[in-house]
Design a protein around this motif. Structure first.
Motif, PDB file in Angstrom:
ATOM      1  N   LEU A 106       0.825  -1.198   0.000  1.00 42.42           N
ATOM      2  CA  LEU A 106       0.000   0.000   0.000  1.00 42.42           C
ATOM      3  C   LEU A 106       0.863   1.254   0.000  1.00 42.42           C
ATOM      4  O   LEU A 106       2.001   1.238   0.468  1.00 42.42           O
ATOM      5  CB  LEU A 106      -0.896   0.018   1.252  1.00 42.42           C
ATOM      6  CG  LEU A 106      -1.836  -1.163   1.450  1.00 42.42           C
ATOM      7  CD1 LEU A 106      -2.498  -1.084   2.812  1.00 42.42           C
ATOM      8  CD2 LEU A 106      -2.875  -1.206   0.356  1.00 42.42           C
ATOM      9  N   GLN A 113      -2.863   5.197   1.533  1.00 41.68           N
ATOM     10  CA  GLN A 113      -3.758   4.046   1.705  1.00 41.68           C
ATOM     11  C   GLN A 113      -3.561   3.398   3.076  1.00 41.68           C
ATOM     12  O   GLN A 113      -4.525   3.015   3.739  1.00 41.68           O
ATOM     13  CB  GLN A 113      -3.509   3.010   0.609  1.00 41.68           C
ATOM     14  CG  GLN A 113      -3.914   3.452  -0.765  1.00 41.68           C
ATOM     15  CD  GLN A 113      -3.442   2.477  -1.831  1.00 41.68           C
ATOM     16  OE1 GLN A 113      -2.392   1.836  -1.702  1.00 41.68           O
ATOM     17  NE2 GLN A 113      -4.238   2.367  -2.895  1.00 41.68           N
ATOM     18  N   THR A 114      -2.309   3.274   3.489  1.00 41.31           N
ATOM     19  CA  THR A 114      -2.027   2.687   4.800  1.00 41.31           C
ATOM     20  C   THR A 114      -2.581   3.563   5.899  1.00 41.31           C
ATOM     21  O   THR A 114      -3.166   3.066   6.868  1.00 41.31           O
ATOM     22  CB  THR A 114      -0.509   2.501   4.989  1.00 41.31           C
ATOM     23  OG1 THR A 114       0.031   1.795   3.884  1.00 41.31           O
ATOM     24  CG2 THR A 114      -0.214   1.740   6.259  1.00 41.31           C
ATOM     25  N   LYS A 168      -5.131   5.619   5.772  1.00 44.02           N
ATOM     26  CA  LYS A 168      -6.597   5.507   5.800  1.00 44.02           C
ATOM     27  C   LYS A 168      -7.048   4.214   6.461  1.00 44.02           C
ATOM     28  O   LYS A 168      -7.918   4.223   7.321  1.00 44.02           O
ATOM     29  CB  LYS A 168      -7.160   5.592   4.379  1.00 44.02           C
ATOM     30  CG  LYS A 168      -7.099   6.975   3.787  1.00 44.02           C
ATOM     31  CD  LYS A 168      -7.646   6.975   2.370  1.00 44.02           C
ATOM     32  CE  LYS A 168      -7.554   8.353   1.748  1.00 44.02           C
ATOM     33  NZ  LYS A 168      -8.037   8.347   0.363  1.00 44.02           N
ATOM     34  N   SER A 169      -6.461   3.098   6.070  1.00 44.89           N
ATOM     35  CA  SER A 169      -6.876   1.820   6.647  1.00 44.89           C
ATOM     36  C   SER A 169      -6.430   1.690   8.095  1.00 44.89           C
ATOM     37  O   SER A 169      -7.162   1.165   8.943  1.00 44.89           O
ATOM     38  CB  SER A 169      -6.335   0.660   5.817  1.00 44.89           C
ATOM     39  OG  SER A 169      -4.926   0.656   5.822  1.00 44.89           O
ATOM     40  N   TRP A 170      -5.245   2.179   8.432  1.00 43.87           N
ATOM     41  CA  TRP A 170      -4.731   2.102   9.793  1.00 43.87           C
ATOM     42  C   TRP A 170      -5.580   2.952  10.736  1.00 43.87           C
ATOM     43  O   TRP A 170      -5.858   2.538  11.868  1.00 43.87           O
ATOM     44  CB  TRP A 170      -3.278   2.567   9.812  1.00 43.87           C
ATOM     45  CG  TRP A 170      -2.563   2.247  11.083  1.00 43.87           C
ATOM     46  CD1 TRP A 170      -2.346   3.092  12.135  1.00 43.87           C
ATOM     47  CD2 TRP A 170      -1.959   1.016  11.442  1.00 43.87           C
ATOM     48  NE1 TRP A 170      -1.644   2.456  13.109  1.00 43.87           N
ATOM     49  CE2 TRP A 170      -1.399   1.168  12.710  1.00 43.87           C
ATOM     50  CE3 TRP A 170      -1.850  -0.215  10.805  1.00 43.87           C
ATOM     51  CZ2 TRP A 170      -0.737   0.143  13.358  1.00 43.87           C
ATOM     52  CZ3 TRP A 170      -1.181  -1.225  11.458  1.00 43.87           C
ATOM     53  CH2 TRP A 170      -0.641  -1.043  12.714  1.00 43.87           C
ATOM     54  N   THR A 171      -6.008   4.115  10.291  1.00 43.56           N
ATOM     55  CA  THR A 171      -6.833   4.980  11.122  1.00 43.56           C
ATOM     56  C   THR A 171      -8.167   4.326  11.440  1.00 43.56           C
ATOM     57  O   THR A 171      -8.613   4.343  12.593  1.00 43.56           O
ATOM     58  CB  THR A 171      -7.075   6.327  10.405  1.00 43.56           C
ATOM     59  OG1 THR A 171      -5.812   6.930  10.124  1.00 43.56           O
ATOM     60  CG2 THR A 171      -7.897   7.269  11.262  1.00 43.56           C
ATOM     61  N   VAL A 172      -8.793   3.715  10.457  1.00 37.98           N
ATOM     62  CA  VAL A 172     -10.072   3.035  10.686  1.00 37.98           C
ATOM     63  C   VAL A 172      -9.882   1.859  11.648  1.00 37.98           C
ATOM     64  O   VAL A 172     -10.635   1.696  12.606  1.00 37.98           O
ATOM     65  CB  VAL A 172     -10.683   2.559   9.347  1.00 37.98           C
ATOM     66  CG1 VAL A 172     -11.879   1.661   9.585  1.00 37.98           C
ATOM     67  CG2 VAL A 172     -11.067   3.752   8.501  1.00 37.98           C
ATOM     68  N   MET A 173      -8.856   1.052  11.419  1.00 32.17           N
ATOM     69  CA  MET A 173      -8.611  -0.112  12.268  1.00 32.17           C
ATOM     70  C   MET A 173      -8.316   0.301  13.707  1.00 32.17           C
ATOM     71  O   MET A 173      -8.885  -0.257  14.649  1.00 32.17           O
ATOM     72  CB  MET A 173      -7.442  -0.930  11.726  1.00 32.17           C
ATOM     73  CG  MET A 173      -7.138  -2.160  12.552  1.00 32.17           C
ATOM     74  SD  MET A 173      -5.584  -2.944  12.119  1.00 32.17           S
ATOM     75  CE  MET A 173      -4.401  -1.718  12.638  1.00 32.17           C
TER      76      MET A 173
END
Length: 60
Positions: A29, A33-34, A36-41
């Motif tokens: 990623l 992208q990382t 965005k996904s890391w913040t949600v997780m």
């Protein structure tokens, strides 16, 4: 109290966390992208920990 403190600190561990960089590199990623996904997780983990601590406080 420890669970609620740990949950609160989990929500803001982005670029200084080695897991952030490992996930991004292993999954191929970009940094955006990382992030965005890391913040949600991390937000889901933190809110889940807070909810668990809140529910646990009602029983103890």
């Amino acid at each position: 109290m420890v669970i609620s403190i740990a949950s609160g600190t989990t929500i803001l561990s982005h670029v200084n966390d080695s897991g952030f960089w490992l996930v991004g590199k292993y999954l191929g990623l970009t940094e955006i992208q990382t992030l965005k996904s890391w913040t949600v997780m991390e937000t889901i983990i933190a809110l889940g920990g807070f909810a668990f601590a809140l529910l646990f406080s009602f029983f103890v």
